[in-house]
Design a protein around this motif. Sequence first.
Motif, PDB file in Angstrom:
ATOM      1  N   GLU A  52       0.731  -7.315 -16.394  1.00 32.00           N
ATOM      2  CA  GLU A  52       1.962  -7.458 -16.704  1.00 32.00           C
ATOM      3  C   GLU A  52       2.789  -6.256 -15.695  1.00 32.00           C
ATOM      4  OE1 GLU A  52       2.342  -9.358 -21.090  1.00 32.00           O
ATOM      5  OE2 GLU A  52       2.225  -7.270 -20.909  1.00 32.00           O
ATOM      6  N   GLN A  53       2.011  -5.161 -15.488  1.00 33.47           N
ATOM      7  CA  GLN A  53       2.773  -4.080 -14.771  1.00 33.47           C
ATOM      8  C   GLN A  53       2.905  -4.588 -13.279  1.00 33.47           C
ATOM      9  OE1 GLN A  53       0.067  -0.910 -15.085  1.00 33.47           O
ATOM     10  NE2 GLN A  53       1.154   0.012 -16.994  1.00 33.47           N
ATOM     11  N   ASP A  54       2.253  -5.402 -13.237  1.00 32.92           N
ATOM     12  CA  ASP A  54       2.287  -6.052 -11.557  1.00 32.92           C
ATOM     13  C   ASP A  54       3.255  -7.484 -11.707  1.00 32.92           C
ATOM     14  OD1 ASP A  54       1.242  -3.798 -10.368  1.00 32.92           O
ATOM     15  OD2 ASP A  54      -0.590  -5.017  -9.721  1.00 32.92           O
ATOM     16  N   GLY A  55       3.813  -7.835 -12.723  1.00 30.64           N
ATOM     17  CA  GLY A  55       4.567  -8.731 -12.834  1.00 30.64           C
ATOM     18  C   GLY A  55       3.913 -10.203 -12.828  1.00 30.64           C
ATOM     19  N   ILE A  56       2.583 -10.055 -13.288  1.00 34.53           N
ATOM     20  CA  ILE A  56       1.683 -11.229 -13.372  1.00 34.53           C
ATOM     21  C   ILE A  56       1.986 -11.953 -14.773  1.00 34.53           C
ATOM     22  CG2 ILE A  56      -0.651 -12.103 -13.458  1.00 34.53           C
ATOM     23  CD1 ILE A  56      -1.133  -9.933 -11.635  1.00 34.53           C
ATOM     24  N   THR A  57       2.083 -13.302 -14.843  1.00 37.64           N
ATOM     25  CA  THR A  57       2.416 -13.962 -16.188  1.00 37.64           C
ATOM     26  C   THR A  57       1.132 -13.884 -16.847  1.00 37.64           C
ATOM     27  OG1 THR A  57       4.017 -15.564 -15.141  1.00 37.64           O
ATOM     28  CG2 THR A  57       3.090 -16.232 -17.075  1.00 37.64           C
ATOM     29  N   VAL A  58       1.301 -13.563 -18.228  1.00 33.74           N
ATOM     30  CA  VAL A  58       0.314 -13.343 -19.160  1.00 33.74           C
ATOM     31  C   VAL A  58       0.506 -14.231 -20.459  1.00 33.74           C
ATOM     32  CG1 VAL A  58      -1.385 -11.868 -20.463  1.00 33.74           C
ATOM     33  CG2 VAL A  58      -0.527 -11.134 -18.222  1.00 33.74           C
ATOM     34  N   ALA A  72      -4.061 -15.698 -17.579  1.00 36.50           N
ATOM     35  CA  ALA A  72      -3.092 -15.081 -16.742  1.00 36.50           C
ATOM     36  C   ALA A  72      -2.829 -16.302 -15.583  1.00 36.50           C
ATOM     37  CB  ALA A  72      -3.546 -14.081 -16.071  1.00 36.50           C
ATOM     38  N   HIS A  73      -1.484 -16.397 -15.003  1.00 34.43           N
ATOM     39  CA  HIS A  73      -1.217 -17.231 -13.986  1.00 34.43           C
ATOM     40  C   HIS A  73      -0.336 -16.613 -12.681  1.00 34.43           C
ATOM     41  CE1 HIS A  73      -0.355 -20.676 -17.147  1.00 34.43           C
ATOM     42  NE2 HIS A  73      -1.729 -20.211 -17.214  1.00 34.43           N
ATOM     43  N   LEU A  74      -0.970 -17.123 -11.783  1.00 28.79           N
ATOM     44  CA  LEU A  74      -0.229 -16.802 -10.209  1.00 28.79           C
ATOM     45  C   LEU A  74       0.191 -18.161  -9.675  1.00 28.79           C
ATOM     46  CD1 LEU A  74      -2.405 -14.011  -8.559  1.00 28.79           C
ATOM     47  CD2 LEU A  74      -0.030 -13.809  -9.415  1.00 28.79           C
ATOM     48  N   GLY A 120     -16.808  -7.231 -14.267  1.00 30.96           N
ATOM     49  CA  GLY A 120     -16.242  -8.366 -13.842  1.00 30.96           C
ATOM     50  C   GLY A 120     -14.600  -8.735 -14.216  1.00 30.96           C
ATOM     51  N   LEU A 121     -14.348  -8.075 -15.367  1.00 32.71           N
ATOM     52  CA  LEU A 121     -13.097  -8.334 -15.855  1.00 32.71           C
ATOM     53  C   LEU A 121     -12.275  -7.461 -15.079  1.00 32.71           C
ATOM     54  CD1 LEU A 121     -13.671  -7.884 -19.503  1.00 32.71           C
ATOM     55  CD2 LEU A 121     -13.531  -9.928 -18.019  1.00 32.71           C
ATOM     56  N   VAL A 122     -12.617  -6.116 -14.587  1.00 41.26           N
ATOM     57  CA  VAL A 122     -11.923  -5.465 -13.726  1.00 41.26           C
ATOM     58  C   VAL A 122     -11.529  -6.306 -12.590  1.00 41.26           C
ATOM     59  CG1 VAL A 122     -11.982  -3.256 -12.532  1.00 41.26           C
ATOM     60  CG2 VAL A 122     -12.702  -3.209 -14.850  1.00 41.26           C
ATOM     61  N   MET A 123     -12.751  -6.764 -11.916  1.00 39.35           N
ATOM     62  CA  MET A 123     -12.715  -7.391 -10.683  1.00 39.35           C
ATOM     63  C   MET A 123     -11.622  -8.726 -10.779  1.00 39.35           C
ATOM     64  SD  MET A 123     -16.059  -9.209  -8.650  1.00 39.35           S
ATOM     65  CE  MET A 123     -15.597 -10.619  -7.445  1.00 39.35           C
ATOM     66  N   ASN A 124     -11.587  -9.242 -11.610  1.00 39.25           N
ATOM     67  CA  ASN A 124     -10.557 -10.623 -11.553  1.00 39.25           C
ATOM     68  C   ASN A 124      -9.225  -9.907 -11.875  1.00 39.25           C
ATOM     69  OD1 ASN A 124     -12.386 -12.496 -11.560  1.00 39.25           O
ATOM     70  ND2 ASN A 124     -12.432 -13.289 -13.832  1.00 39.25           N
ATOM     71  N   CYS A 125      -8.974  -8.709 -12.523  1.00 38.50           N
ATOM     72  CA  CYS A 125      -7.506  -8.151 -12.503  1.00 38.50           C
ATOM     73  C   CYS A 125      -7.259  -7.677 -11.107  1.00 38.50           C
ATOM     74  CB  CYS A 125      -7.767  -6.850 -13.618  1.00 38.50           C
ATOM     75  SG  CYS A 125      -7.831  -7.560 -15.177  1.00 38.50           S
TER      76      CYS A 125
END
Length: 394
Positions: A52-58, A72-74, A120-125
């Motif tokens: 959310e800090q980067d404006g990504i829809t959660v 999360a959506h882009l 892997g979670l970090v990677m997806n983020c």
Amino acid sequence: MQKPLIQQACDWLAGQQKAMVDCLEALVNIDSNSYDKAGTDAVADLIAQWLEQDGITVIRHPRPDSGDILEAHLGEIGQGHALLMGHRDTVFPTGTVASRGYTQQDNLGFGPGVADMKSGLVMNCFVLRALSRLPHCPLPVRALFTADEEIGSPDGRAFIEAAAQGARAALNVEPGRVSGNVVTGRKGGAGFLINVAGKAAHAGVSHADGASAIETLARKITKLHALTDYDTGITTNVGTITGGVSRNTVAPSASAQLDIRFVTTAQRDLLYQAIQSIIAETEILGTKVTIEQTSEFYPLEERMSRALFKIYQSQANAIGFAVDGECTGGCSDAGWTASLGIPTLCGLGPVGAKMHTDEEYCLLDTLIPRTQALTTTLLALSELPAVTTTKLAY
């Protein structure tokens, strides 16, 4: 002249090593056993904060009895999006972090779930963050962070299948193999609980009046194990047995846990039929046998990963590392998407080893290149026409 999107994404990611390691440490230092809702939700809190800090829809889907589902959506999600998958739960009991939290030694990161699959979670983020920084993201991306994969995704499966509808590809960031390869095939598997009811009797005075649940179970175990066929990849294994009340009593009860593995859904169907036939057979008069399925994963058949792997392999080569595909007997959520007819690739996360043990580790120098390869694979997919997927009958 503006750099191509792929170059822009790779350039930004190239400077994120410390940030990624810091995020990994933060996630590893949260206990998140599959049955620890507070812990898996705490992991979701951090991930949501970063995105959310980067404006990504959660979007957060509250769940009453298990960890919330985080999505999360882009871009505009619809026909032809790509689905990223990862699970927040680990196999380690709550309290593990207090005794052995995140540690680092040179290129190795240690800690509960560091490879499977906090990295892997970090990677997806960071894939999402890299794409969000581009002038435009040419491919809609949907990312799902579930909380119960280690126990068979009893709650997460429905969300995975819903999120996969209309996807052109599904990419799962389970840890990369210790060889550096990704996973192009996974066995499916299932767990069963077998219960046998018999009739107690004194083993010396009235043996003939009893009906041994243990003997019935033993005979069925022999038949179940005979279904193993190494040539075709089918295995059956009774891993635990309990039963009886004393040495000198004909056992009135017994139980066992059965694990099965298979390579294709066709094998699954035949194996299920064979198991039911064995359970239905009468071994000893006076005993009754029931079987209950306790878990299941569908397989990732190699045919479902072949085309997608070629794209990923090409992108990895362009970044500078060689990679091949390999199959594994372990199961994952990749089987759910593959069973829907969606091209699926697994084991895309940073390279790790010794998962589910106190010695589990992640190779930290694989964080950046594997994240770059996944990001550029998504951008390469944007150049391909969307393919309508239809749920297959299994």
